[in-house]
Design a protein around this motif. Sequence first.
Motif, short mmCIF file in Angstrom:
data_model
loop_
_atom_site.label_atom_id
_atom_site.label_comp_id
_atom_site.label_asym_id
_atom_site.label_seq_id
_atom_site.Cartn_x
_atom_site.Cartn_y
_atom_site.Cartn_z
N MET A 1 72.45 32.38 16.19
CA MET A 1 72.86 33.55 15.42
C MET A 1 74.38 33.72 15.51
O MET A 1 74.97 33.52 16.57
N GLU A 2 75.02 34.08 14.40
CA GLU A 2 76.48 34.13 14.35
C GLU A 2 77.05 35.29 15.14
O GLU A 2 78.11 35.17 15.75
N SER A 3 76.36 36.44 15.14
CA SER A 3 76.89 37.63 15.80
C SER A 3 75.80 38.43 16.49
O SER A 3 74.64 38.42 16.05
N PHE A 4 76.21 39.12 17.56
CA PHE A 4 75.37 40.13 18.20
C PHE A 4 76.22 41.39 18.33
O PHE A 4 77.46 41.32 18.32
N TYR A 5 75.56 42.54 18.48
CA TYR A 5 76.27 43.81 18.40
C TYR A 5 75.92 44.72 19.57
O TYR A 5 74.78 44.77 20.02
N LYS A 6 76.94 45.45 20.03
CA LYS A 6 76.76 46.42 21.10
C LYS A 6 77.26 47.78 20.62
O LYS A 6 78.45 47.95 20.31
N TYR A 7 76.34 48.75 20.55
CA TYR A 7 76.70 50.11 20.19
C TYR A 7 77.30 50.81 21.41
O TYR A 7 76.77 50.72 22.51
N ASN A 121 79.79 58.82 16.05
CA ASN A 121 81.15 59.07 16.51
C ASN A 121 81.73 57.89 17.30
O ASN A 121 82.93 57.82 17.52
N GLY A 122 80.87 57.00 17.76
CA GLY A 122 81.31 55.88 18.57
C GLY A 122 81.68 54.66 17.75
O GLY A 122 82.07 54.76 16.58
N PHE A 123 81.51 53.50 18.37
CA PHE A 123 81.88 52.25 17.71
C PHE A 123 80.89 51.16 18.10
O PHE A 123 80.01 51.36 18.95
N CYS A 124 81.03 50.02 17.47
CA CYS A 124 80.14 48.90 17.74
C CYS A 124 81.01 47.65 17.92
O CYS A 124 81.96 47.43 17.16
N ILE A 125 80.70 46.87 18.95
CA ILE A 125 81.40 45.61 19.18
C ILE A 125 80.60 44.48 18.53
O ILE A 125 79.41 44.34 18.78
N GLU A 126 81.26 43.70 17.69
CA GLU A 126 80.64 42.50 17.15
C GLU A 126 81.03 41.32 18.03
O GLU A 126 82.19 40.94 18.11
N TRP A 127 80.04 40.76 18.73
CA TRP A 127 80.27 39.63 19.63
C TRP A 127 80.03 38.32 18.90
O TRP A 127 79.11 38.20 18.10
N ASN A 128 80.83 37.35 19.23
CA ASN A 128 80.65 36.00 18.69
C ASN A 128 79.39 35.38 19.30
O ASN A 128 79.30 35.21 20.52
N GLY A 129 78.43 35.05 18.46
CA GLY A 129 77.17 34.49 18.95
C GLY A 129 77.33 33.16 19.65
O GLY A 129 76.49 32.77 20.46
N ASP A 130 78.41 32.44 19.37
CA ASP A 130 78.65 31.14 20.02
C ASP A 130 79.08 31.30 21.47
O ASP A 130 79.06 30.33 22.23
N ALA A 131 79.51 32.49 21.86
CA ALA A 131 80.04 32.72 23.20
C ALA A 131 78.98 33.23 24.17
O ALA A 131 79.26 33.42 25.35
N MET A 132 77.77 33.46 23.68
CA MET A 132 76.72 34.02 24.54
C MET A 132 75.36 33.49 24.12
O MET A 132 75.20 32.98 23.01
N SER A 133 74.41 33.61 25.02
CA SER A 133 73.06 33.12 24.73
C SER A 133 72.04 34.20 25.06
O SER A 133 71.22 34.06 25.98
N PRO A 134 72.04 35.30 24.32
CA PRO A 134 71.06 36.36 24.60
C PRO A 134 69.65 35.93 24.18
O PRO A 134 69.49 35.10 23.28
N GLU A 135 68.67 36.50 24.84
CA GLU A 135 67.27 36.18 24.55
C GLU A 135 66.58 37.42 24.01
O GLU A 135 66.78 38.53 24.51
#
Length: 259
Positions: A1-7, A121-135
């Motif tokens: 996956m290209e991106s993952f997100y953290k609220y 009111n907050g933000f979301c971080i778009e993480w590079n999917g190539d830098a992590m291996s979430p399950e």
Amino acid sequence: MESFYKYCPISSHDNLEEQYSLINLFENQASFSRRKNFNDLFDSEVEILRPSRDRVRRTYQKLSGESKRTFKRLFMGENANHNFDLLIKSIEDALDSYLFYCVTDNPVNNLMWSHYANSHNGFCIEWNGDAMSPEKVRYQDQLPTLELLELLESTIGLRTKDEIASQAWVSLKIKLKEWEYESEYRINLSNSAQNLVVKDLGKLALVKFQPEWIKSIIFGYRMPEKTRDYIRKNMPKNTTYQEVVISRNGNGLELKKMA
């Protein structure tokens, strides 16, 4: 996956320098949680099943020599229940020690923006999917279970420790179906990455990351301009920004790239 997100939440726009989500962002550290830190009472809870007498006997029959004598003394004698209690406590402690980071594959989830980013009111971080291996988290109607004797057998050579560790991690990626809307993924901080821990705070730990792993910062729909400016001022100059807007059909959210 290209991106993952953290609220990420921002609880007040008047004291931005005290917002832990922004402090972590600017200092290139992520907050990894242990299961006792979750808002859901049942998140990562695992039922550890006590063995029947027949199950104990079957394990006993697989053993030989000193292992067999020790097993009989500990788990088939008069102190068996007490020893099983101690074993359960040690397993619970081991499960409590896991550190993981929760992300999602959906940056335009209205409920997630409402629940985890202070009502947009907050933000979301778009993480590079190539830098992590979430399950991916699995959602089901019942909490997961682990058989006590299967875990015990890994300490006496009847099962491999890697097999049991894998089984434990699978259990920690199970949530009840009512949370399915989150479409959650989890990153387990492996033993080999413990050197990245900046500070261990008990229920959570701050873990260092590389700034280039961030693909973009996504501003919430209700985030004031002064907060957006504050983030831009403190982030690297080449950071990419997006914002959440109401979709053209008015029935959802979509991302809009910012100049």
